[in-house]
Design an enzyme around this catalytic site. Structure first.
Site, mmCIF file in Angstrom:
data_model
loop_
_atom_site.group_PDB
_atom_site.id
_atom_site.type_symbol
_atom_site.label_atom_id
_atom_site.label_comp_id
_atom_site.label_asym_id
_atom_site.label_seq_id
_atom_site.Cartn_x
_atom_site.Cartn_y
_atom_site.Cartn_z
ATOM 1 N N LYS A 277 54.146 21.828 59.347
ATOM 2 C CA LYS A 277 52.813 21.436 59.540
ATOM 3 C C LYS A 277 53.057 19.909 60.120
ATOM 4 O O LYS A 277 53.856 19.166 59.726
ATOM 5 C CB LYS A 277 51.930 21.458 58.258
ATOM 6 C CG LYS A 277 51.523 22.279 57.850
ATOM 7 C CD LYS A 277 50.666 22.105 56.431
ATOM 8 C CE LYS A 277 50.395 23.480 55.767
ATOM 9 N NZ LYS A 277 49.504 24.118 56.438
ATOM 10 N N GLU A 349 51.898 31.414 54.445
ATOM 11 C CA GLU A 349 52.456 31.814 53.340
ATOM 12 C C GLU A 349 51.453 32.335 51.997
ATOM 13 O O GLU A 349 51.968 33.070 51.204
ATOM 14 C CB GLU A 349 53.418 30.867 52.717
ATOM 15 C CG GLU A 349 52.697 29.692 51.747
ATOM 16 C CD GLU A 349 51.487 28.922 52.487
ATOM 17 O OE1 GLU A 349 50.633 28.415 51.663
ATOM 18 O OE2 GLU A 349 51.609 28.911 53.737
ATOM 19 N N ARG A 351 48.997 34.311 51.809
ATOM 20 C CA ARG A 351 48.513 35.627 52.034
ATOM 21 C C ARG A 351 49.729 36.398 51.401
ATOM 22 O O ARG A 351 49.751 37.648 50.920
ATOM 23 C CB ARG A 351 48.338 36.187 53.442
ATOM 24 C CG ARG A 351 49.269 36.065 54.432
ATOM 25 C CD ARG A 351 48.781 36.213 55.520
ATOM 26 N NE ARG A 351 48.074 34.823 56.089
ATOM 27 C CZ ARG A 351 47.396 34.701 57.049
ATOM 28 N NH1 ARG A 351 47.368 35.349 57.937
ATOM 29 N NH2 ARG A 351 46.640 33.439 57.585
#
Length: 501
Positions: A277, A349, A351
């Site tokens: 990120k 990640e 899910r």
């Protein structure tokens, strides 16, 4: 830091009459804007005409109008209180919603920061809502403050709810339990990732569960590997702090009772993994276990309130970090149950760990399944910072959304278009974990999760990416940081199922 499991709420008592001696307590009085544009005390059986006139006169002198969320501190010499806090409900009407009462109570609690004892007449409008608002509005998280920056004022310690209804004490207990559960979820979310990693999170879940008699099962990294939980293991591979799966069971039902599965995403910190990120605001990812915190708090609340249904919480926990051992974009993992997934983006990640948990939860043959997670930034784009998105089986999705709106968490029903599954096709595996499109990201995530729900299970997925963590200023009964959303939604749905099936 407190070693007792869960948030320690103020003491709440109920009284059917105004105390003759109140020491340093503050009296909270609801007011509304009258036809003359002046603050008028809302019908109040605890104040005689002289006291009402005295309060309204003081408010007029101070320019108070009774607008929603407006608070005005005044002195009423005839009353045995240090002061009176008038809290506005807005334009006068015959009835007030629970959320209006809850929000007014929260505003009052924030305005009275440092006050140890309050007596409230908001409770005559709705006991549970008033108690919830006062407890949540007074919430503070100071576990990691040194003596230099710790709050100097004592937190709210005692609430006296004035109410005449026969059910007032029961409602006060319910309100206290609900607010305590929400505050417990807030505490978990607000605890920094340096101190709340998967193993520690699992230990806290165990302590909370055992404190109310839940059956607790925890799988460590070896158990997860042996059991074939490829999603949880894959996400956790990049961290030196291995993953966990926690199962908490409330056996409150009979053979004829409904069984509900609860699932919450427990990413204790999310860097995005190899698909890292941006640095800006990455510290907000301390909240990426907000779904797990809410689920744990909700199943504990179900036990405290002795709901006559079976509730089983399945909570996957992992830390998503980049390292030499982390999963890579392009890897293929095998989820629990056998479905293979190509990991195109390691920042999708949540899910992956939820898919494992959903399949495991469905092995218990639940009638309903509710999953909640801080899953997609697309939720914020679509619905903003305060509105959760609900997807799933049409009828149950709408039931969850309607219930959420009724209790003030305001979730909104969203579709799961079948054509979006085509965007999840993989050239090497059964599914890809993301689509190649920038659009409908929240719905794509819901379509992915749907692939793991067993046939015949009514299910709902609640995306609380932004609603679980308030990055702005305080409002109503919600401060900065963890909000505890959607604890109240899930518990209200459980109550509805217990009552109506």
């Amino acid at each position: 830091m407190s070693t007792a499991p869960g948030y320690q709420s103020p003491t709440v008592t109920v009284s059917a009459s105004l105390p003759k001696r109140a020491g340093g307590s503050v009296l909270i009085v609801p007011v509304a804007t009258g036809d003359d544009d002046q603050a008028r005390v809302v019908a109040n059986p605890f104040l005689d005409a002289a006291a009402v006139g005295e309060i309204e006169g003081a408010l007029k002198a101070l320019g108070a109008k009774g607008g929603a969320d407006q608070t005005t501190r005044a002195v009423a010499a005839s009353l045995p209180f240090a002061s009176v806090l008038a809290v506005g409900l807005g334009k006068a009407r015959e009835e007030w919603s629970q959320e209006a009462v809850r929000r007014a109570a929260g505003v009052a609690a924030r305005a009275l920061s440092g006050t140890e004892s309050v007596v409230t007449t908001l409770s005559e409008l709705d006991v549970a809502a008033a108690v919830e608002g006062l407890i949540l509005g007074s919430y503070r998280f100071a576990d990691f403050r040194s003596t230099k920056t710790a709050p100097k004022d004592a937190p709210l310690a005692k609430i006296t709810a004035l109410a005449t209804a026969k059910s007032a004490k029961t409602e006060a207990v319910r309100g206290t339990d609900v607010a305590t559960a929400v505050a417990t979820a807030r505490d978990l979310v607000n605890t920094p990732p340096s101190h709340l990693f998967p193993d520690e999170f699992a230990k806290r879940a165990r302590a909370l569960g055992e404190s109310v008699g839940l059956r607790v099962e925890i799988l460590d990294e070896k158990g997860l590997e042996k059991g074939g939980y490829g999603g949880i293991v894959g996400v956790g591979k990049g961290s030196s702090r291995p993953p966990r799966l926690v199962r908490l069971t409330h056996a409150g039902g009979s053979r004829k009772s409904k069984k509900v599965a609860l699932i919450g995403k427990g990413i204790t910190f999310d860097t995005g993994g190899i698909s890292i990120k941006p640095a800006a605001n990455m510290h907000h990812m301390t909240s990426d276990m907000g779904g797990a915190a809410a689920v744990i708090a909700t199943v504990v609340l179900a036990a405290k309130q002795q709901l006559p249904i079976d509730v089983v919480a399945t909570v996957p926990m992992a830390e998503n970090m980049p390292s030499a051992t982390a999963q890579r974009p392009g890897d293929v993992l095998t989820q629990y149950g056998g479905i293979t997934v190509e990991v195109l983006n390691t920042d999708a990640e949540g899910r992956l760990i939820l898919a494992d948990a959903i399949v495991r939860a469905c092995e218990d043959d639940p009638d309903y399944l509710i999953e909640t997670s801080t899953l997609t930034g697309a939720q914020t784009v679509a619905l903003g910072s305060r509105t959760p998105g609900v997807m799933g089986s049409d009828a149950f999705r709408d039931r969850v959304a309607t219930t959420s709106q009724a209790i003030g968490e305001n979730a909104w029903a969203m579709p799961l278009p079948d054509e979006l599954k085509d965007d999840l096709k993989s050239t090497v595996a059964d599914l890809a974990n993301v689509s190649g499109s920038r659009y409908a990201g929240m719905l794509v995530a819901g379509v992915f999760l749907r692939e793991f729900v067993a046939d015949g299970v009514q299910w709902a997925h609640i995306d609380v990416a932004a609603p679980a963590y308030n990055t702005g200023g305080p409002w109503g009964y919600t401060g900065k940081g963890g909000t505890g959303v959607p604890v109240r939604t899930m518990f209200a749905v459980l109550e509805d199922i217990a009552k109506n099936g």
